[in-house]
Write a protein that holds these residues in place. Structure first.
Motif, PDB file in Angstrom:
ATOM      1  N   LYS A  99       0.791  -1.234   0.000  1.00  0.00           N
ATOM      2  CA  LYS A  99       0.000   0.000   0.000  1.00  0.00           C
ATOM      3  C   LYS A  99       0.822   1.282   0.000  1.00  0.00           C
ATOM      4  O   LYS A  99       0.320   2.324  -0.403  1.00  0.00           O
ATOM      5  CB  LYS A  99      -0.913   0.039   1.226  1.00  0.00           C
ATOM      6  CG  LYS A  99      -2.116  -0.838   1.139  1.00  0.00           C
ATOM      7  CD  LYS A  99      -3.037  -0.523   2.292  1.00  0.00           C
ATOM      8  CE  LYS A  99      -4.403  -1.122   2.052  1.00  0.00           C
ATOM      9  NZ  LYS A  99      -5.338  -0.736   3.105  1.00  0.00           N
ATOM     10  N   PHE A 100       2.043   1.236   0.490  1.00  0.00           N
ATOM     11  CA  PHE A 100       2.821   2.454   0.669  1.00  0.00           C
ATOM     12  C   PHE A 100       4.172   2.366  -0.024  1.00  0.00           C
ATOM     13  O   PHE A 100       4.859   1.348   0.077  1.00  0.00           O
ATOM     14  CB  PHE A 100       3.026   2.759   2.160  1.00  0.00           C
ATOM     15  CG  PHE A 100       1.746   3.025   2.885  1.00  0.00           C
ATOM     16  CD1 PHE A 100       1.158   4.276   2.852  1.00  0.00           C
ATOM     17  CD2 PHE A 100       1.110   2.018   3.590  1.00  0.00           C
ATOM     18  CE1 PHE A 100      -0.037   4.522   3.508  1.00  0.00           C
ATOM     19  CE2 PHE A 100      -0.084   2.248   4.256  1.00  0.00           C
ATOM     20  CZ  PHE A 100      -0.663   3.508   4.212  1.00  0.00           C
ATOM     21  N   LYS A 101       4.539   3.456  -0.687  1.00  0.00           N
ATOM     22  CA  LYS A 101       5.842   3.552  -1.331  1.00  0.00           C
ATOM     23  C   LYS A 101       6.773   4.319  -0.395  1.00  0.00           C
ATOM     24  O   LYS A 101       6.383   5.328   0.193  1.00  0.00           O
ATOM     25  CB  LYS A 101       5.698   4.288  -2.669  1.00  0.00           C
ATOM     26  CG  LYS A 101       6.948   4.301  -3.490  1.00  0.00           C
ATOM     27  CD  LYS A 101       6.700   4.932  -4.854  1.00  0.00           C
ATOM     28  CE  LYS A 101       7.996   4.979  -5.634  1.00  0.00           C
ATOM     29  NZ  LYS A 101       7.821   5.639  -6.921  1.00  0.00           N
ATOM     30  N   ALA A 102       7.984   3.829  -0.245  1.00  0.00           N
ATOM     31  CA  ALA A 102       8.974   4.498   0.597  1.00  0.00           C
ATOM     32  C   ALA A 102       9.314   5.859   0.002  1.00  0.00           C
ATOM     33  O   ALA A 102       9.335   6.017  -1.227  1.00  0.00           O
ATOM     34  CB  ALA A 102      10.230   3.644   0.707  1.00  0.00           C
ATOM     35  N   PRO A 103       9.582   6.856   0.836  1.00  0.00           N
ATOM     36  CA  PRO A 103      10.010   8.156   0.308  1.00  0.00           C
ATOM     37  C   PRO A 103      11.264   7.984  -0.548  1.00  0.00           C
ATOM     38  O   PRO A 103      12.166   7.210  -0.203  1.00  0.00           O
ATOM     39  CB  PRO A 103      10.308   8.976   1.568  1.00  0.00           C
ATOM     40  CG  PRO A 103       9.539   8.307   2.668  1.00  0.00           C
ATOM     41  CD  PRO A 103       9.504   6.848   2.296  1.00  0.00           C
ATOM     42  N   ASP A 104      11.329   8.710  -1.658  1.00  0.00           N
ATOM     43  CA  ASP A 104      12.452   8.584  -2.585  1.00  0.00           C
ATOM     44  C   ASP A 104      13.797   8.866  -1.913  1.00  0.00           C
ATOM     45  O   ASP A 104      14.778   8.178  -2.180  1.00  0.00           O
ATOM     46  CB  ASP A 104      12.267   9.511  -3.792  1.00  0.00           C
ATOM     47  CG  ASP A 104      11.136   9.051  -4.707  1.00  0.00           C
ATOM     48  OD1 ASP A 104      10.819   7.836  -4.707  1.00  0.00           O
ATOM     49  OD2 ASP A 104      10.573   9.907  -5.420  1.00  0.00           O
ATOM     50  N   ASN A 105      13.835   9.878  -1.041  1.00  0.00           N
ATOM     51  CA  ASN A 105      15.110  10.214  -0.387  1.00  0.00           C
ATOM     52  C   ASN A 105      15.561   9.118   0.573  1.00  0.00           C
ATOM     53  O   ASN A 105      16.751   8.855   0.711  1.00  0.00           O
ATOM     54  CB  ASN A 105      15.026  11.560   0.326  1.00  0.00           C
ATOM     55  CG  ASN A 105      14.017  11.561   1.462  1.00  0.00           C
ATOM     56  OD1 ASN A 105      12.971  10.915   1.399  1.00  0.00           O
ATOM     57  ND2 ASN A 105      14.321  12.307   2.507  1.00  0.00           N
ATOM     58  N   VAL A 106      14.614   8.432   1.217  1.00  0.00           N
ATOM     59  CA  VAL A 106      14.971   7.331   2.129  1.00  0.00           C
ATOM     60  C   VAL A 106      15.437   6.124   1.319  1.00  0.00           C
ATOM     61  O   VAL A 106      16.457   5.518   1.628  1.00  0.00           O
ATOM     62  CB  VAL A 106      13.783   6.957   3.049  1.00  0.00           C
ATOM     63  CG1 VAL A 106      14.146   5.791   3.955  1.00  0.00           C
ATOM     64  CG2 VAL A 106      13.357   8.160   3.884  1.00  0.00           C
ATOM     65  N   TYR A 107      14.690   5.803   0.259  1.00  0.00           N
ATOM     66  CA  TYR A 107      15.106   4.703  -0.620  1.00  0.00           C
ATOM     67  C   TYR A 107      16.495   4.984  -1.196  1.00  0.00           C
ATOM     68  O   TYR A 107      17.358   4.114  -1.234  1.00  0.00           O
ATOM     69  CB  TYR A 107      14.095   4.498  -1.746  1.00  0.00           C
ATOM     70  CG  TYR A 107      14.553   3.501  -2.782  1.00  0.00           C
ATOM     71  CD1 TYR A 107      14.448   2.138  -2.558  1.00  0.00           C
ATOM     72  CD2 TYR A 107      15.114   3.926  -3.987  1.00  0.00           C
ATOM     73  CE1 TYR A 107      14.879   1.209  -3.504  1.00  0.00           C
ATOM     74  CE2 TYR A 107      15.552   3.020  -4.935  1.00  0.00           C
ATOM     75  CZ  TYR A 107      15.431   1.665  -4.688  1.00  0.00           C
ATOM     76  OH  TYR A 107      15.865   0.764  -5.616  1.00  0.00           O
TER      77      TYR A 107
END
Length: 120
Positions: A99-107
């Protein structure tokens, strides 16, 4: 006669051990619920990160992510936690869920070995 007693003791010990293990693996009850969630990741470092993001939380009883199936099996206190919140916690440490995509900066800050193919 000694053989019968020995067999009885062994059988009794096995029965007690099996009963104890069955209680530990009871999946659902009035307080606990279990959920299987697909979580993206690729390595042991991912496994450690995913599981630790949840195990630190007192509302989570157990968390185990399987690298091969990409499935997180999590047991939680149903009155204090819900599957969406669990997925948010996992996404917050850099791993996409159902359901949720990790924040781009964290990924992007994950080690190179932890970069999994992302959906758009």
């Amino acid at each position: 006669m000694k053989t019968i007693k020995a067999l009885f003791v062994i059988a009794f010990a096995l029965a007690i051990t099996s009963a104890a293990k069955a209680q530990n693996y009871k999946l659902d009850g009035p307080l606990l619920a279990t959920k299987a969630i697909k979580v993206n990741g690729v390595c042991e470092m991912c496994k450690h990160r995913i599981e630790n993001a949840l195990k630190k939380n007192p509302e989570i009883s157990s968390a185990n992510w399987d690298i091969d199936s990409k499935t997180l099996l999590v047991q939680y206190f149903r009155t204090k936690m819900n599957p969406d919140k669990i997925q948010e916690l996992v996404a917050a440490v850099g791993h996409d869920t159902e359901k949720f995509k990790a924040p781009d900066n964290v990924y992007g800050s994950l080690p190179d070995c932890c970069h999994y193919p992302r959906r758009s």
